[in-house]
Design a protein around this motif. Structure first.
Motif, mmCIF file in Angstrom:
data_model
loop_
_atom_site.group_PDB
_atom_site.id
_atom_site.type_symbol
_atom_site.label_atom_id
_atom_site.label_comp_id
_atom_site.label_asym_id
_atom_site.label_seq_id
_atom_site.Cartn_x
_atom_site.Cartn_y
_atom_site.Cartn_z
ATOM 1 N N THR A 122 0.842 -1.419 0.013
ATOM 2 C CA THR A 122 0.348 0.139 0.138
ATOM 3 C C THR A 122 0.938 1.300 -0.113
ATOM 4 O O THR A 122 0.955 1.920 1.112
ATOM 5 N N LEU A 158 1.730 4.993 0.157
ATOM 6 C CA LEU A 158 1.052 6.172 0.592
ATOM 7 C C LEU A 158 0.461 7.036 -0.490
ATOM 8 O O LEU A 158 -0.766 7.287 -0.384
ATOM 9 N N THR A 198 -8.969 6.674 -4.668
ATOM 10 C CA THR A 198 -9.063 6.709 -3.158
ATOM 11 C C THR A 198 -8.467 5.691 -2.214
ATOM 12 O O THR A 198 -8.043 4.616 -3.136
ATOM 13 N N ARG A 199 -8.237 5.872 -1.080
ATOM 14 C CA ARG A 199 -7.698 4.702 -0.324
ATOM 15 C C ARG A 199 -8.414 3.350 -0.382
ATOM 16 O O ARG A 199 -8.023 2.198 -0.622
ATOM 17 N N ARG A 200 -9.870 3.798 -0.444
ATOM 18 C CA ARG A 200 -10.930 2.469 -0.348
ATOM 19 C C ARG A 200 -10.557 1.760 -1.615
ATOM 20 O O ARG A 200 -10.688 0.501 -1.831
ATOM 21 N N LEU A 226 0.162 -7.534 11.605
ATOM 22 C CA LEU A 226 -1.125 -6.439 11.602
ATOM 23 C C LEU A 226 -1.993 -6.555 10.474
ATOM 24 O O LEU A 226 -3.318 -6.617 10.340
ATOM 25 N N LEU A 240 -13.579 -6.632 3.767
ATOM 26 C CA LEU A 240 -14.005 -5.925 5.320
ATOM 27 C C LEU A 240 -12.805 -5.001 5.443
ATOM 28 O O LEU A 240 -13.160 -4.223 6.487
ATOM 29 N N THR A 274 -10.416 0.301 4.871
ATOM 30 C CA THR A 274 -9.898 1.627 5.151
ATOM 31 C C THR A 274 -8.529 1.180 6.058
ATOM 32 O O THR A 274 -8.294 0.247 6.247
ATOM 33 N N PHE A 275 -7.861 2.490 6.161
ATOM 34 C CA PHE A 275 -6.710 2.425 7.033
ATOM 35 C C PHE A 275 -6.815 2.031 8.542
ATOM 36 O O PHE A 275 -6.088 1.854 9.358
ATOM 37 N N MET A 276 -8.189 1.991 8.757
ATOM 38 C CA MET A 276 -8.692 1.758 10.349
ATOM 39 C C MET A 276 -8.636 0.256 10.214
ATOM 40 O O MET A 276 -8.056 -0.337 11.215
ATOM 41 N N MET A 311 -4.662 -2.602 8.935
ATOM 42 C CA MET A 311 -3.571 -1.902 9.761
ATOM 43 C C MET A 311 -2.252 -1.698 9.677
ATOM 44 O O MET A 311 -1.614 -3.005 9.564
ATOM 45 N N LYS A 312 -1.345 -0.644 9.314
ATOM 46 C CA LYS A 312 0.006 -0.354 8.891
ATOM 47 C C LYS A 312 0.806 -0.316 10.029
ATOM 48 O O LYS A 312 0.212 0.098 11.032
ATOM 49 N N PRO A 313 2.002 -0.938 10.201
ATOM 50 C CA PRO A 313 2.849 -0.595 11.489
ATOM 51 C C PRO A 313 2.949 1.114 11.554
ATOM 52 O O PRO A 313 3.101 1.633 10.614
ATOM 53 N N LEU A 314 2.896 1.483 12.731
ATOM 54 C CA LEU A 314 2.999 2.800 13.089
ATOM 55 C C LEU A 314 4.390 3.087 13.925
ATOM 56 O O LEU A 314 4.596 2.102 14.648
ATOM 57 N N ASP A 344 -8.718 7.846 3.353
ATOM 58 C CA ASP A 344 -9.988 8.401 3.552
ATOM 59 C C ASP A 344 -10.396 8.623 4.669
ATOM 60 O O ASP A 344 -11.630 9.304 5.033
ATOM 61 N N TYR A 360 10.414 4.402 10.059
ATOM 62 C CA TYR A 360 10.367 5.286 11.105
ATOM 63 C C TYR A 360 11.641 5.550 11.690
ATOM 64 O O TYR A 360 11.914 6.757 12.320
#
Lengths: 801, 285, 158
Positions: free
Chosen positions: A196, A198, A281-283, A705, A717, A720-722, A725-728, C41, C138
């Motif tokens: 994905t 950015l 869009t991300r979706r 993740l 399902l 979204t990026f919610m 889940m990507k590493p933060l 989004d 990061y």
């Protein structure tokens, strides 16, 4: 092949962490991504199928067309009339598919119609006004669904959902099994995930009525191929499409599959009188922007009691979703390095490419090799446990030794250099392995479940294209090569035009370092625009940024073109100074006499002769100071089922991961992450280190993740990026790195692949660490991702993740 | 990514906001920090015809020490709560919880009132206000009323607020030596709670629990008070055994949710685990 | 339609806009400041981070109409000439690869260092938890922000 000393006349820049030229405008927000280009555009929006599998019985766009601000609408019916079907590459059964669905939809998110409007908000409003009637069909979601005898067919004409089925044997597998003391068999399941980028897919298409041609701006990763694909699909000559690739916000393979949308945008552009822009869009990106395929892999090792692996057998069933262009292409590129870093002499592989109602797949970072290394390195650990061997010892017993380099694997892959035992030993030192083992034992006594995971992996680069064609004959592309134009400006500076782009790898900086050391100047005097324009860039079918080819063929082309220029400058200088070429040397932007230093001529003066005072040039010397060169990797073999090298450079690394697993909550925390990495000669260690870490974090995401979750209706399902889940920053460890350099004998600078790097061995290292942590509970890890629920359930009852 | 059309209204007083709400009873939504609502509107999952932005009503953003209570305006942001020295000294659970909501940018815009009125079943703040036994002020055309936190959450995304009412203020009692904790099980630190447990407890001499209040989020369609746990701990000496037995009560009579991140059994397990851990954490504070 | 007046990077802007226009789209399309990016989004990636009335926020989660009267700093406002110490540090530490997350990261770093001039590694990671990067993992970004804190501390700059 030229020696390094012949290529580089100074050693001031290559190997140094030179600050990146690209950064100045990136830190100021002055990049030129597609959406930043200052053009007055209409905006497009795409209507996508809400069903995973359905027939389209009716589509009515009248209300959408009537909406104020809408200027054009396109449906799949029109696309099927105006364009050719999408070309397939690896599959061996017929399957017709267009860039937009006409009669049938095959995944949630498949384009069904498109709208062009004054702005994107209005275009999206118009989508709500398009009426589509669907007749839902039974969806086929999993591999198991697809293989059932009564399974609905994704492509009826194919007669099956298995669009490719290939079996291969390399080496004497029967002999290996005869000599073996034992066999070990396991089943693994790997999920769908994606890198994905950015910046999602982005296209601006403009139709020039006067010349009946198109100009397209897009962040395409392989413009060399896309040009062909788009033109063939539209049925236009190549000279009717000009493809420009500006800055790209990350690729990772995901932007290899966007060309069908260039076709859609071109058709839309033809209907209106301004350029048309579409920003995914991300979706849209998660729904249909291409994933790495999920797979069920069954593998068996034939082993001696002392841990030596004599052979392996593997069946890999891959869920390729529903995109015919990429279905089945992973095949050989996965198996080529299936033996990993080991002297496994025989392998039997079977690959099934299965289509389902899941999203299209694409060559996501690593192209299947993360899965293969996961499977192999897991088996090595499982074998170690079974035989009572330390995971270090079993690897040392199986490694290809440095004295065996260059080493040819059973399938014909050539590992050109590398010291795998030393790499492992260095990694053990880096993390303090012996102390860690003590730490782990102490922890276990206190109910702290610490695990150490090791993974050794080959990290290949430069794809020998056509690898997917072994089931079909001679492919459309073979080998790998790149083009470059190097020129001296009037004022003596150097400019480079490369056949390929970059997507964050610092190509302009790296190129400048190499050219600077070839001409004894400063990198500031070398400019390169990393954009590509098919009208002027020296590209080939292979051109693009993918499979880490830059350090090999891109730099190779730059070197050969620079050498041509350097030779010409020496001839001109020799003539101007009256000194033989053998007595001349380059120094600080001048060519000087080695005997009488004051006798010199600057690049600027040479350029002046070449471009302007051409009557002063030597006899027979053409005017101008610009050279083009195309450079091809010399060891690429023709596609051959028995002896074929799929990738042409092989870096390698060892990852050692230390985790602590909270067996009650299932959380996995990193205590340490050590990487020792060998990419041959590093040209810019700062750039290399960034990519080694970044690529490893992709593996962390994939292991713990990220997952594309489909329900039984084929609905995605994770849109979204919610949900996906990507590493933060808070969840990523601090990495410890060390480097080795085993130069490659087959690339001009001895440099090897950098880019996919850590994304390959990391899945295995993390899985091995988790299994080690949970060994008191007898848990086995055979699937990804490793979620908290899977951990807790495994510890309590199932004993398997 | 692109909201549907709507009319944007920006009242400068509460009265004006109430009047607008009354004029557009079914098709209006109130905008607070926007960190939930704007996301839903971008995905076109929420399509209000009228958007009433409460952000310009200065009265709604305040943090006041009223002696035995704190009054927090509904539009006070998570960041303001996190950074409030007053709350950190006298009502720690609120900043403890606000600190782990989302990320820095979300905390700069998201509001306490917005979070509570939105009633996301995985939200963090609802657990805290249940554990603090807070009171929420709802103002409507017929005047103001106070709703107890335990009566505020009806089901997912549904509260006791009437369609013509605005949540203006949250009142929490000043703490007097209570120990508190908010722990959540989340896939990443900035994610919503798979399960979140907030608690406030008063320990007497001898490690006995004089008083305890709990708020549990993420487990069912709304946050709840864990009455069974409270009963099992009140008046008892808090040993590990007692804590574990009490924590086991947390899902009694609760219809546990299931989603991609956690199945019913796993979520129940997490609820018990995090209840016990939250108690241990509070004791160590 | 609404008329909005605001200050961006010290300069006044005035436009008539639709109520549904997102602030990030306003910045990119009306104010022609394309350094602020869109990466998702649902307000999860932080590529659109700006300073809004002194606080780091995601500009995709604010309506342009809400920015009436606001004071905004975008990446373009970080340095008139030359580079801000944070930008210098990003370049020193190889904290930039594709550059798409970079403006958002720099704004979040700027917000952090404005209130916490000597952050720990944990505090830095917490400050950029709302900024997704796909390229760097990061580590070099964290090092860059740490270096920037030192640079700013030395020079007394803000």
């Amino acid at each position: 092949m030229m020696k390094l000393d012949e290529i580089l006349v100074t050693r001031n820049w290559v190997g140094k962490p030179v600050r990146r030229k690209e950064d100045a405008r990136l830190v100021k927000g002055e990049a030129a991504y597609v959406d930043d280009l200052n053009m007055d555009c209409y905006q497009a929006a795409i209507l996508r199928s809400p069903y995973a599998h359905a027939r389209i019985s009716r589509i009515d766009v009248t209300k959408a067309e009537a909406l104020k601000g809408v200027v054009a609408v396109l449906t799949g019916q029109e696309v099927a009339r105006e364009t050719k079907p999408i070309s397939a590459r690896a599959i061996t059964r017929p399957a017709t598919q267009y860039v937009m669905a006409a009669e049938k939809v095959r995944y949630v998110g498949e384009p069904v119609a498109a709208v062009v409007a004054e702005d994107r908000y209005i275009a999206e409003d118009a989508l709500d006004l398009i009426e589509v009637e669907y007749e839902p069909l039974r969806p086929v979601v999993t591999i198991e669904d697809a293989l059932k005898p009564d399974a609905p067919l994704i492509f009826e004409e194919a007669g099956s959902n298995v669009l490719m089925h290939d079996k291969m044997q390399h080496g004497d597998i029967e002999q290996a099994y005869r000599e073996a003391d034992l066999t070990l068999k396991e089943k693994f399941k790997v999920h769908r995930y994606s890198s994905t980028p950015l910046e999602p897919w982005a296209i601006i298409a403009n139709y020039e009525r006067a010349s009946d041609s198109f100009v397209v701006w897009s962040n395409d990763q392989q413009h060399g191929r896309s040009l062909t694909n788009v033109c063939n699909t539209l049925g236009i000559p190549i000279n009717k499409l000009r493809l420009i690739v500006p800055d790209s916000g990350g690729g990772f393979g995901i932007k290899l599959a966007l060309w069908p949308y260039i076709v859609i945008l071109s058709l839309l552009a033809k209907k209106v009188s301004k350029p048309v822009k579409w920003i995914q869009t991300r979706r849209e990106h998660l729904l249909g922007g291409s994933h790495a395929p999920d797979a069920n892999v069954e593998i068996e090792l034939a082993l001696k009691k002392d841990g030596r692996i004599l052979g392996l057998r593997m069946t890999d069933i891959q869920n390729d979703g529903s995109f015919v262009h990429t279905a089945g292409i992973y095949g050989l590129i996965k198996f080529a390095t299936m033996v990993g870093c080991y002297t496994i002499k025989a392998m039997g592989t079977e690959l099934l490419s299965v289509v389902t109602n899941k999203a299209p797949t694409v060559q996501n970072r690593g192209v299947g090799k993360p899965t293969m290394i996961f499977v192999l390195e897991r088996m090595v650990d499982i074998a170690a446990r079974k035989l009572g061997l330390d995971p270090v010892e079993i690897r040392l017993r199986n490694f290809v030794q440095p004295r065996q380099m260059p080493y040819t694997t059973p399938s014909g892959e050539i590992y050109e250099s590398g010291d795998y035992p030393q790499c492992l030993k260095k990694a053990l030192d880096l993390v303090g392995y012996e102390e860690l083992k003590g730490h782990r034992e102490e922890g276990r006594k206190k109910g702290k479940y610490i695990g150490i995971g090791i993974s050794a992996g080959v990290e290949p680069g430069t794809s020998n294209l056509g690898y997917y064609y072994t089931a079909r004959g001679i492919p459309e592309y073979t080998g790998n090569a790149e083009g470059a134009i190097v020129g001296i400006d009037y004022d003596g500076n150097v400019n480079v035009l490369l056949g390929s782009v970059d997507s964050g790898q610092g190509h302009a900086t790296t190129t400048a370092q190499v050219v600077a050391d070839m001409l004894a100047i400063h990198p500031d005097q070398v400019s390169m625009n990393a954009h590509v324009d098919s009208l002027i860039s020296p590209f080939l079918g292979h051109s693009g940024v993918y499979s880490n080819k830059f350090n090999d063929v891109d730099l190779g082309a730059v070197i050969m073109a620079t050498k041509k220029i350097r030779d010409k400058m020496l001839r001109i200088a020799s003539h101007a100074l009256g000194i033989p070429v053998g007595e001349l040397a380059l120094r600080e932007g001048k060519i000087c006499s080695t005997k009488e230093g004051e006798k010199a001529i600057s690049f600027r003066e040479i350029a002046s002769l070449a471009y302007k005072k051409i009557l002063f040039l030597p006899e027979g010397e053409e005017p101008g100071l610009k050279a083009i060169a195309y450079y091809s990797n010399p060891i690429a073999k023709l596609p051959n089922r028995k002896d074929f090298n799929i990738q042409l450079t092989h870096s390698n690394s060892v990852h050692i991961v230390v985790v602590e697993v909270d067996v009650q909550s299932g959380a996995v925390d990193f205590l340490k992450y050590g990487i020792v990495h060998d990419c041959g000669r590093q040209i810019n260690p700062g750039i290399v280190e960034g990519m080694a870490i970044g690529s490893t974090v992709h593996g962390i995401g994939a292991s713990l993740l990220e997952e594309f979750v489909y329900n039984e209706d084929g609905q995605l399902l994770s849109t979204t990026f919610m949900d996906y889940m990507k590493p933060l920053a808070m969840g990523v460890p601090k990495f410890e790195l060390a480097h080795m350099e085993s130069p490659c004998p087959y690339t001009l600078l001895g440099s090897k692949s950098v880019g996919e790097g850590g994304s390959l061995p990391s899945l295995a290292a993390i899985a091995n660490a988790v299994e080690d942590a949970l060994s008191p509970f007898g848990v086995k890890v055979t699937s990804l991702p490793i979620t908290p629920e899977k951990v807790v359930r495994a510890v309590k009852e199932t004993k398997e993740i | 990514m692109f909201p549907n059309r709507f009319e944007y209204l920006s009242p400068s007083s509460l009265e004006e906001a109430l009047s607008l709400l009354k004029t557009h009873p079914d098709e209006a939504k109130l905008l607070a920090g926007g960190q939930s609502l704007i996301s839903l509107m971008k995905l076109r999952l929420a399509n209000p015809k009228y958007l009433i932005d409460l952000g310009r009503i200065a009265d709604l953003n305040h943090l006041r020490d009223d002696g035995d209570k704190f009054s927090i305006g509904a539009l006070t942001t998570y960041a303001q709560i996190k950074e409030s020295e007053l709350l950190r000294n006298k009502c720690r659970l609120l900043p403890q919880t606000a600190s782990v909501v989302g990320d820095a940018q979300v905390r700069n815009r998201g509001t306490l009132g917005g979070s509570l009125a939105h009633a996301d079943p995985h939200g963090d703040m609802p657990a805290a206000i249940l554990a603090l036994e807070a009171e929420l002020k709802a103002v409507g055309p017929n005047g103001a009323r106070w709703i107890k936190a335990e009566n505020f959450f009806i089901t997912m995304f549904t509260t006791a607020l009437g369609p013509d009412e605005i949540l203006t203020e949250i009142r929490v009692p000043a703490q007097d030596g209570e120990k508190s904790a908010y722990l959540k099980a989340a896939r990443r630190p900035s994610d919503f709670a798979m399960v979140g447990v907030a608690l406030s407890l008063k320990i007497g001499p001898d490690q006995t629990c004089e008083k305890i209040a709990i708020g549990v989020t993420g487990v069912t369609d709304r946050p709840y008070r864990g009455a069974g746990v409270v009963k099992a701990l009140t008046g008892k000496k808090l040993t590990s055994k007692i804590i574990e037995e009490a924590a086991a009560q947390v899902t009694e009579g609760i219809d546990v949710m299931e989603d991609v991140n956690a199945s019913k059994p796993f979520r129940s397990h997490l609820a018990r685990l995090y209840t016990a851990r939250a108690i241990e954490s509070a004791l160590q504070a | 339609m609404h008329r909005i007046k605001l200050t961006i990077n010290g300069k006044g802007f005035e436009h008539e806009i639709d109520s549904r226009l997102l602030l990030v789209h306003y910045l990119r399309e009306k104010a022609r400041l394309t350094g602020t990016h869109v990466g998702c989004d649902t307000g999860n990636c932080g590529a659109c981070t700006i300073i809004f009335n002194g606080k780091a926020v995601k500009s995709c989660m604010i309506l342009a109409v809400q920015a009436n009267g606001a004071e905004i700093t975008t990446i373009e406002g970080m340095a008139r000439n030359g580079f801000h110490p944070i930008q210098e540090s990003f370049m020193d530490k190889f904290a930039v690869q594709c550059g798409y997350c970079t403006p958002g990261m720099i704004m979040s770093a700027h917000a952090l260092l404005s209130v916490n001039p000597d952050p720990t590694e944990t505090e830095i990671r917490e400050a950029i938890e709302g900024n997704l990067c796909m390229c760097t993992g990061y580590q070099q970004i964290v090092e860059a922000i740490s270096l920037a804190a030192k640079k700013i501390g030395k020079s007394g700059n803000k």
